[in-house]
Design an enzyme around this catalytic site. Structure first.
Site, PDB file in Angstrom:
ATOM      1  CE  LYS A  79      -3.883   1.923   2.685  1.00 30.78           C
ATOM      2  NZ  LYS A  79      -4.752   1.666   3.870  1.00 30.78           N
ATOM      3  CB  SER A 154      -8.256   3.223   2.840  1.00 28.93           C
ATOM      4  OG  SER A 154      -7.346   2.654   3.763  1.00 28.93           O
ATOM      5  CB  SER A 178      -8.276   0.243   5.558  1.00 34.17           C
ATOM      6  OG  SER A 178      -9.063   1.390   5.418  1.00 34.17           O
TER       7      SER A 178
HETATM    8  N1  GLN Z   1     -13.359   3.273   6.538  1.00 35.24           N
HETATM    9  C1  GLN Z   1     -12.666   3.713   7.707  1.00 35.24           C
HETATM   10  C2  GLN Z   1     -12.342   5.166   7.573  1.00 35.24           C
HETATM   11  O1  GLN Z   1     -12.719   5.741   6.609  1.00 35.24           O
HETATM   12  C3  GLN Z   1     -11.437   2.893   7.937  1.00 35.24           C
HETATM   13  C4  GLN Z   1     -10.253   3.326   7.165  1.00 35.24           C
HETATM   14  C5  GLN Z   1      -9.028   2.534   7.500  1.00 35.24           C
HETATM   15  O2  GLN Z   1      -9.103   1.461   8.106  1.00 35.24           O
HETATM   16  N2  GLN Z   1      -7.871   3.073   7.152  1.00 35.24           N
HETATM   17  O3  GLN Z   1     -11.736   5.751   8.403  1.00 35.24           O
END
Ligand code: GLN
Length: 485
Positions: A79, A154, A178
């Site tokens: 990532k 994400s 994410s």
């Molecule tokens: N969907 C969650 C957010 O928008 C989790 C994001 C993540 O785990 N980085 O914060």
């Protein structure tokens, strides 16, 4: 052997035994990326020359009879919020679009010491803020199963890269789901380790009390193999634990006869689509038939997890992202005065979701609102943690869907952040409580979209969680399906 379909474990074995060269394995991955990335937009950067050089080194080591690591020659994608020295790391943000870190993340050091070949950096929501990958400054990633759908976020690029057979392994980060959500959306395995199990050194911080790095793979065994390599105490991250790291691969015995699976029925209700509920019930049944015992549990505070999460994560993000001011590194806007430079840099550098979170976080930490919002959120976080502690006195893992719906259409929720946040209901509590979680494929919707089953484990007991996930995988064949891209 078909290199693209092979697991990391079998690639590693074929390379170690001389049936395949690391160079050929790497070339196959790079060719596959070149053929599908124009469609998927999963990679922000492909480091072909560096990867081939490293692969040749592995082949030379083998030829010389030197010892090879547990991931020798296995291509892996990272990532784009993980630092690799000399390789652009953007967090899919304009503010870091030309940033080249001067050091390696601890996970990068460990992967390369184990022989893994980093092929590139994957697209993600800007600073890992999102559930759909639509918040990337470089455009959304497409779901390999249906190009008009989100890949989940994400870490959507990492998940899409694994699902589309570009690489057998990838790393993501999970602050509130994410890794698990994109794994569910793309029909693969994703693991969020316990907080403190994997070093965050070299991970661009979003919300430091929640962030964890973890692997994506197409099998639980491959995820366990990657976790073996990246887990463990690190002097560069004081929140890593000195708890011993068990051999996660050896934990995969296939036996779940003594296992009690917690089922929070009252929690798995509102907003859960029928097809997801159907797949979840069928998965519970599969576990029961494999020998596990299902136990009803209560998680009375779980319904508050989303508001608590969005108070805590925005507060921490507002503080963590203060460093991007145009002075130290990253993008700097043209300007006449210092004050103007700060505000224009941040205005031009950050996208709308990041700005929304900085504003929310600054608000909840401000004098007068701190007690009402931030402190209250921390108190409820403690209650939620206690819910899980009590549940884990009676069960070994907790099972719930990973997401309330199958992957939705690109653009469907982007104008309604609140709707988007509600989709995180099943994943955020693992982060708030620090617990490990995994998503494994457990079915498809009527239109062929993947659905994920989430298992959560006791603190630092990834081994049991992985054992149950692996036993489920052995008793089902969802992981064997592949998208036609
Ligand atoms: N969907 C969650 C957010 O928008 C989790 C994001 C993540 O785990 N980085 O914060």
């Amino acid at each position: 052997m078909n290199v693209l379909d092979a697991t990391a474990t079998s690639l590693r074995d074929a390379i170690a035994s001389g049936h395949l060269s690391a160079e050929d394995a790497t070339r196959a991955a790079l060719d596959r990326i070149a053929s599908v990335n124009g469609t998927l937009n999963a990679f922000n950067l492909v480091a072909a020359d560096r990867a081939l050089d490293r692969a040749k080194q592995i082949d030379e080591r083998r030829a010389a009879g030197a010892a090879l690591g547990p991931l020798a020659g296995v291509p892996i994608a990272l990532k784009d919020n993980l630092d690799v020295r000399g390789m652009k790391t953007t967090a899919s943000s304009r503010i870091l679009k030309d940033f080249i870190p001067p050091y390696d993340a601890t996970v990068v050091q460990r992967l390369e010491a184990a022989g893994a070949i980093i092929v590139g950096k994957t697209n993600c929501d800007e600073f890992a803020m999102g559930s759909s990958n639509e918040n990337s400054a470089f455009g959304p990633v497409k779901n390999p199963w249906a190009l008009d759908r989100i890949p989940g976020g994400s870490s959507g690029g990492s998940a899409a890269a694994v699902a589309a057979r570009c690489v057998p392994l990838a790393l993501g980060s999970d602050t509130g789901g994410s890794i698990r959500q994109p794994a569910a959306c793309c029909g693969i395995v994703g693991v969020k380790p316990s907080y403190g199990r994997v070093s965050r050194y070299g991970l661009l911080a979003f919300a430091s009390s929640l962030d964890q790095i973890g692997p994506f793979a197409r099998t639980v065994a491959d995820a366990a193999l990657a976790l073996n390599v990246i887990a463990g105490v690190d002097p560069c991250d004081a929140t890593t634990t000195s708890e011993p790291v068990p051999d996660f691969t050896a934990a995969l015995t296939g036996d779940v006869k003594q296992i009690r699976v917690g089922v929070p029925r009252a929690f798995v209700t509102e907003g859960v689509e029928d097809q997801v509920r159907g797949a979840y019930e069928a998965a519970l049944d599969t576990l029961r038939r494999a020998g596990a015992t299902l136990v009803d549990i209560e998680l009375p505070h779980a319904k508050y997890a989303v508001p608590v999460y969005y108070l805590v994560c925005t507060a921490e993000a507002s503080s963590n992202l203060a460093r991007y001011d145009g002075v130290k590194y990253g993008y700097r806007a043209a300007n006449d005065s210092l004050k103007e430079m700060y505000s224009r840099t941040r205005d031009e550098g950050f996208g709308p979701e990041v700005k929304r979170r900085i504003m929310l976080g600054t608000y909840v930490l401000s004098a007068g609102y701190y007690d009402a919002f931030y402190l209250k959120a921390l108190q409820v976080r403690t209650l939620l943690r206690r819910d899980y502690q009590q549940a884990f006195e009676r069960v070994d893992v907790v099972a719930m869907p990973t997401m309330p719906t199958p992957p939705f259409k690109l653009g469907e929720k982007s104008s309604d952040p609140l709707q988007m946040y509600l989709g995180d209901i099943f994943t955020v509590s693992a982060n708030l409580a620090g617990l490990p979680g995994i998503s494994v494929p457990c079915g498809f919707s009527s239109d062929g979209l993947p659905i994920g089953l989430q298992l959560m484990g006791r603190m630092f007991d990834e081994a049991t969680m992985l054992r149950v996930a692996d036993a489920y995988e052995r008793a089902s064949d969802w992981h064997a399906h592949t998208p036609s891209i």
